[in-house]
Design a protein around this motif. Structure first.
Motif, PDB file in Angstrom:
ATOM      1  N   PRO A 328     -36.221  -2.900  19.699  1.00 41.87           N
ATOM      2  CA  PRO A 328     -37.267  -1.720  19.901  1.00 41.87           C
ATOM      3  C   PRO A 328     -37.924  -1.299  18.982  1.00 41.87           C
ATOM      4  CG  PRO A 328     -34.876  -0.623  19.737  1.00 41.87           C
ATOM      5  CD  PRO A 328     -34.668  -2.377  19.767  1.00 41.87           C
ATOM      6  N   ASP A 329     -39.165  -1.087  19.162  1.00 44.12           N
ATOM      7  CA  ASP A 329     -40.210  -0.438  18.068  1.00 44.12           C
ATOM      8  C   ASP A 329     -39.761   0.796  17.596  1.00 44.12           C
ATOM      9  OD1 ASP A 329     -41.551  -3.009  18.458  1.00 44.12           O
ATOM     10  OD2 ASP A 329     -43.212  -1.693  19.969  1.00 44.12           O
ATOM     11  N   ALA A 330     -39.061   1.589  18.353  1.00 41.49           N
ATOM     12  CA  ALA A 330     -38.734   2.908  17.660  1.00 41.49           C
ATOM     13  C   ALA A 330     -37.723   2.570  16.652  1.00 41.49           C
ATOM     14  CB  ALA A 330     -37.695   3.614  18.625  1.00 41.49           C
ATOM     15  N   ASP A 331     -37.130   1.589  16.252  1.00 42.90           N
ATOM     16  CA  ASP A 331     -36.293   1.500  14.913  1.00 42.90           C
ATOM     17  C   ASP A 331     -37.407   1.312  13.728  1.00 42.90           C
ATOM     18  OD1 ASP A 331     -34.136   1.312  16.508  1.00 42.90           O
ATOM     19  OD2 ASP A 331     -33.938  -0.898  16.287  1.00 42.90           O
ATOM     20  N   LEU A 332     -38.460   0.602  14.011  1.00 43.59           N
ATOM     21  CA  LEU A 332     -39.580   0.471  13.011  1.00 43.59           C
ATOM     22  C   LEU A 332     -40.193   1.588  12.777  1.00 43.59           C
ATOM     23  CD1 LEU A 332     -40.901  -2.792  14.430  1.00 43.59           C
ATOM     24  CD2 LEU A 332     -39.617  -2.475  12.326  1.00 43.59           C
ATOM     25  N   TYR A 333     -40.414   2.785  13.808  1.00 41.13           N
ATOM     26  CA  TYR A 333     -41.084   3.743  13.378  1.00 41.13           C
ATOM     27  C   TYR A 333     -40.086   4.816  12.745  1.00 41.13           C
ATOM     28  CZ  TYR A 333     -43.662   2.465  17.784  1.00 41.13           C
ATOM     29  OH  TYR A 333     -44.547   1.874  18.554  1.00 41.13           O
ATOM     30  N   GLN A 334     -38.839   4.584  13.057  1.00 44.12           N
ATOM     31  CA  GLN A 334     -37.877   5.602  12.200  1.00 44.12           C
ATOM     32  C   GLN A 334     -37.803   5.043  10.945  1.00 44.12           C
ATOM     33  OE1 GLN A 334     -33.530   4.734  13.064  1.00 44.12           O
ATOM     34  NE2 GLN A 334     -33.212   7.184  12.883  1.00 44.12           N
ATOM     35  N   MET A 335     -37.937   3.643  10.481  1.00 45.53           N
ATOM     36  CA  MET A 335     -37.928   3.325   9.362  1.00 45.53           C
ATOM     37  C   MET A 335     -39.025   3.844   8.464  1.00 45.53           C
ATOM     38  SD  MET A 335     -36.256   1.986   6.537  1.00 45.53           S
ATOM     39  CE  MET A 335     -34.777   1.591   7.324  1.00 45.53           C
ATOM     40  N   LEU A 336     -40.116   3.708   9.026  1.00 44.12           N
ATOM     41  CA  LEU A 336     -41.451   4.003   8.590  1.00 44.12           C
ATOM     42  C   LEU A 336     -41.552   5.393   7.968  1.00 44.12           C
ATOM     43  CD1 LEU A 336     -44.394   3.590   7.823  1.00 44.12           C
ATOM     44  CD2 LEU A 336     -45.154   3.989  10.255  1.00 44.12           C
ATOM     45  N   ALA A 337     -40.772   6.111   8.819  1.00 42.13           N
ATOM     46  CA  ALA A 337     -40.466   7.750   8.473  1.00 42.13           C
ATOM     47  C   ALA A 337     -39.750   7.731   7.192  1.00 42.13           C
ATOM     48  CB  ALA A 337     -40.117   8.442   9.570  1.00 42.13           C
ATOM     49  N   TYR A 338     -38.767   7.059   7.176  1.00 44.71           N
ATOM     50  CA  TYR A 338     -37.844   7.036   6.003  1.00 44.71           C
ATOM     51  C   TYR A 338     -38.684   6.624   4.677  1.00 44.71           C
ATOM     52  CZ  TYR A 338     -33.762   7.245   9.144  1.00 44.71           C
ATOM     53  OH  TYR A 338     -32.817   7.498  10.038  1.00 44.71           O
ATOM     54  N   CYS A 339     -39.313   5.460   4.861  1.00 48.38           N
ATOM     55  CA  CYS A 339     -39.905   5.072   3.627  1.00 48.38           C
ATOM     56  C   CYS A 339     -41.254   6.190   3.302  1.00 48.38           C
ATOM     57  CB  CYS A 339     -40.788   3.716   4.136  1.00 48.38           C
ATOM     58  SG  CYS A 339     -39.582   2.410   4.179  1.00 48.38           S
ATOM     59  N   THR A 340     -41.638   6.737   4.282  1.00 48.24           N
ATOM     60  CA  THR A 340     -42.830   7.494   3.804  1.00 48.24           C
ATOM     61  C   THR A 340     -42.377   8.889   3.292  1.00 48.24           C
ATOM     62  OG1 THR A 340     -44.092   7.017   5.971  1.00 48.24           O
ATOM     63  CG2 THR A 340     -44.745   9.297   4.922  1.00 48.24           C
ATOM     64  N   SER A 341     -41.198   9.447   3.733  1.00 45.30           N
ATOM     65  CA  SER A 341     -40.569  10.703   2.998  1.00 45.30           C
ATOM     66  C   SER A 341     -39.971  10.279   1.560  1.00 45.30           C
ATOM     67  CB  SER A 341     -39.446  11.313   3.825  1.00 45.30           C
ATOM     68  OG  SER A 341     -38.432  10.354   4.411  1.00 45.30           O
ATOM     69  N   LEU A 342     -39.663   9.063   1.490  1.00 43.80           N
ATOM     70  CA  LEU A 342     -38.769   8.666   0.141  1.00 43.80           C
ATOM     71  C   LEU A 342     -39.899   7.978  -0.823  1.00 43.80           C
ATOM     72  CD1 LEU A 342     -35.589   7.275   1.655  1.00 43.80           C
ATOM     73  CD2 LEU A 342     -35.908   9.273   0.264  1.00 43.80           C
ATOM     74  N   GLY A 343     -41.128   7.897  -0.444  1.00 46.29           N
ATOM     75  CA  GLY A 343     -42.070   7.175  -1.294  1.00 46.29           C
ATOM     76  C   GLY A 343     -41.865   5.743  -1.615  1.00 46.29           C
ATOM     77  N   LEU A 344     -41.218   5.001  -0.557  1.00 49.91           N
ATOM     78  CA  LEU A 344     -40.978   3.796  -0.877  1.00 49.91           C
ATOM     79  C   LEU A 344     -41.894   2.553  -0.278  1.00 49.91           C
ATOM     80  CD1 LEU A 344     -37.113   4.013  -0.340  1.00 49.91           C
ATOM     81  CD2 LEU A 344     -38.306   3.832  -2.298  1.00 49.91           C
ATOM     82  N   LYS A 345     -42.114   1.584  -0.403  1.00 52.58           N
ATOM     83  CA  LYS A 345     -42.981   0.553  -0.084  1.00 52.58           C
ATOM     84  C   LYS A 345     -42.274  -0.335   0.721  1.00 52.58           C
ATOM     85  CE  LYS A 345     -46.784   2.098  -1.438  1.00 52.58           C
ATOM     86  NZ  LYS A 345     -47.725   2.574  -0.681  1.00 52.58           N
ATOM     87  N   ASN A 346     -40.973  -0.378   0.627  1.00 54.06           N
ATOM     88  CA  ASN A 346     -40.247  -1.374   1.638  1.00 54.06           C
ATOM     89  C   ASN A 346     -38.829  -0.563   2.220  1.00 54.06           C
ATOM     90  OD1 ASN A 346     -41.064  -4.234   0.782  1.00 54.06           O
ATOM     91  ND2 ASN A 346     -41.137  -3.188  -1.053  1.00 54.06           N
ATOM     92  N   GLY A 347     -38.848  -0.962   3.458  1.00 53.21           N
ATOM     93  CA  GLY A 347     -37.482  -0.474   4.400  1.00 53.21           C
ATOM     94  C   GLY A 347     -37.009  -1.576   5.019  1.00 53.21           C
ATOM     95  N   HIS A 348     -35.454  -1.415   5.019  1.00 51.02           N
ATOM     96  CA  HIS A 348     -34.735  -2.531   5.677  1.00 51.02           C
ATOM     97  C   HIS A 348     -33.932  -1.882   6.899  1.00 51.02           C
ATOM     98  CE1 HIS A 348     -35.670  -4.990   2.085  1.00 51.02           C
ATOM     99  NE2 HIS A 348     -35.663  -3.730   1.326  1.00 51.02           N
ATOM    100  N   LEU A 349     -34.206  -2.856   7.913  1.00 54.34           N
ATOM    101  CA  LEU A 349     -33.358  -2.590   9.233  1.00 54.34           C
ATOM    102  C   LEU A 349     -32.293  -3.714   9.121  1.00 54.34           C
ATOM    103  CD1 LEU A 349     -36.085  -1.619  11.553  1.00 54.34           C
ATOM    104  CD2 LEU A 349     -34.137  -0.350  11.018  1.00 54.34           C
ATOM    105  N   VAL A 350     -30.917  -3.529   9.343  1.00 55.91           N
ATOM    106  CA  VAL A 350     -30.068  -4.624   9.526  1.00 55.91           C
ATOM    107  C   VAL A 350     -29.308  -4.534  11.022  1.00 55.91           C
ATOM    108  CG1 VAL A 350     -27.789  -5.349   8.377  1.00 55.91           C
ATOM    109  CG2 VAL A 350     -29.520  -4.096   7.239  1.00 55.91           C
ATOM    110  N   TYR A 351     -29.444  -5.618  11.474  1.00 56.67           N
ATOM    111  CA  TYR A 351     -28.796  -5.635  12.815  1.00 56.67           C
ATOM    112  C   TYR A 351     -27.790  -6.661  12.954  1.00 56.67           C
ATOM    113  CZ  TYR A 351     -33.328  -3.752  14.384  1.00 56.67           C
ATOM    114  OH  TYR A 351     -34.409  -2.773  14.479  1.00 56.67           O
ATOM    115  N   ALA A 352     -26.927  -6.523  13.849  1.00 57.46           N
ATOM    116  CA  ALA A 352     -26.066  -7.559  14.192  1.00 57.46           C
ATOM    117  C   ALA A 352     -26.822  -8.686  14.813  1.00 57.46           C
ATOM    118  CB  ALA A 352     -24.879  -7.218  15.293  1.00 57.46           C
ATOM    119  N   LYS A 353     -26.239  -9.890  14.593  1.00 60.71           N
ATOM    120  CA  LYS A 353     -27.195 -11.276  15.074  1.00 60.71           C
ATOM    121  C   LYS A 353     -27.527 -11.031  16.568  1.00 60.71           C
ATOM    122  CE  LYS A 353     -27.337 -16.167  14.834  1.00 60.71           C
ATOM    123  NZ  LYS A 353     -26.705 -17.434  14.401  1.00 60.71           N
TER     124      LYS A 353
END
Length: 398
Positions: A328-353
């Motif tokens: 789901p795209d919601a995971d990407l939106y959530q990670m974008l919010a993390y990166c924005t608040s932390l001032g990071l240029k990369n965020g990592h989502l880890v899924y089970a295969k």
């Protein structure tokens, strides 16, 4: 008695259930349970991320036993759980599932075997703070209690001392885990007999009362032979539940949520792999807010900080069933919010295969890249940990 066997995230199964039992399963959220639109006596049951065994007692009717098998092999589940609790002490093959392909029989066998190994040298002893009333002074006098209770009389004496005993937290936890398994239906007879023997060996430990908090313990050199048994007993107590439902229904179960199992493993494995790069990793990081006013709180699964305390990487674990359309795209939106608040240029989502290989998404007008990784839980533990180590390289050197 009705027995229903489901597989985690498998297609729905149509089964015949009493209406009260079907409604109770639907309310419990253990599985997705909906009545069949064409046959009133049938229910469609679909397992989600919870695995284990549940017994549902219907007043005036038969007992319904529900078994949910995880997708990963039982031995692998043991590794994921054990590594999350003790990444340095747990190893592949630390416990023996004895070939059981059902979660409850395998856990019951493993707890009994580990408890037996822990007690082979006798019960562990330790000092327990004790308060008592006596005619002989031992330890120290509780002066406030002496005045309050004895009004200045010299005897008897209110005392406090450290008693060297087997009735310590470690033995109480082992006894509670064994007794919990003995109360659950579905434990093989041979294993149940051995569990009763272990309970007898632990008879001097005070049993836990229902609702009482599990006593705490700290791993050390003296209780090292207990570590594996204590971890497994703790998992039994955490995963067990007994619940009274409306209408006199009673549900007794032993369940794990694979969402939490996967999340705990990924976060602990990443933290261990990141130690080679300095800094420190924080799990379930707090005090992170999206807005300047601090009203919108967030809690990433893992944030890696440098020596100066500056955030260097963020990761979130997502255990999801594969879908044809992808994650789901919601995971990407959530990670974008993390990166924005932390001032990071990369965020990592880890899924089970599932159905998504590693991918990177450049967010427009921001320069932020959102990475999606997939871990194959079916791999051997050493291969799985190597994959986590490779993932940390991409986090450290994007």
């Amino acid at each position: 008695m009705t027995e229903v066997h489901l597989v985690e995230h498998a297609p729905a199964k149509v089964v015949s259930l009493p209406d009260a039992a079907g409604r109770a399963l639907a309310a419990s959220k253990i599985v997705d349970a909906v009545p069949d639109p064409y046959e009133p006596a049938l229910w469609r049951l679909r397992a989600g991320s919870k695995v284990g065994a549940v017994a549902l007692d219907v007043p005036g009717g038969e007992t319904v036993r529900l078994r949910i098998t995880p997708k990963v092999p039982i031995e692998r589940l043991f590794f994921l759980l054990g590594y999350s609790l003790d990444p340095r002490g747990w190893r592949d093959g630390a416990v023996d599932a004895a070939g059981h392909d059902e979660l409850l029989p395998a856990f019951a066998h493993a707890v009994e075997r580990q408890t037996d190994q822990a007690l082979r040298q006798g019960l562990l002893q330790g000092y327990r703070p004790t308060e008592a009333t006596a005619f002989v002074v031992r330890g120290r006098i509780r002066e406030a209690e002496q005045i309050r209770r004895r009004f200045g009389a010299p005897l008897p004496v209110e005392i406090a001392y450290d008693e060297f005993t087997t009735d310590i937290a470690e033995n109480r936890i082992l006894r509670a885990g064994v007794e919990r398994l003995l109360r659950l239906p579905g434990v093989p007879r041979a294993v149940r007999t051995r569990l009763m023997h272990q309970r007898a060996r632990l008879g001097d430990a005070t049993p836990l009362v229902r609702g009482q908090a599990v006593p705490g313990w700290q791993p050390n050199r003296l209780n090292a032979r207990y570590h594996h048994a204590l971890h497994l007993a703790g998992l039994v107590l955490d995963g067990a539940s007994a619940e009274h439902l409306p209408g006199g229904l009673r549900m007794n179960g032993f369940l794990f949520d694979m969402n939490k199992v996967f999340e705990d493993f990924v976060c602990v494995a990443l933290r261990e792999a990141l130690t080679a790069y300095g800094g420190h990793a924080t799990l379930q990081a707090r005090n992170i807010h999206l807005d300047e006013g601090g009203a919108i709180r967030m809690r990433p699964d893992l944030v890696w900080y440098g020596e100066s305390g500056v955030p260097l990487a963020v990761a979130d674990a997502k255990y999801k069933a594969g879908r044809p359309q992808g994650y789901p795209d919601a995971d990407l939106y959530q990670m974008l919010a993390y990166c924005t608040s932390l001032g990071l240029k990369n965020g990592h989502l880890v899924y089970a295969k599932g159905n998504a290989p590693h991918a990177g998404h450049m967010v427009r007008h921001s320069g932020i890249v959102l990475h999606q990784h997939a871990l194959d839980l079916g791999q051997a533990p050493s291969v799985l940990l190597s994959a986590v180590s490779a993932l940390t390289v991409s986090m450290v050197r994007p």
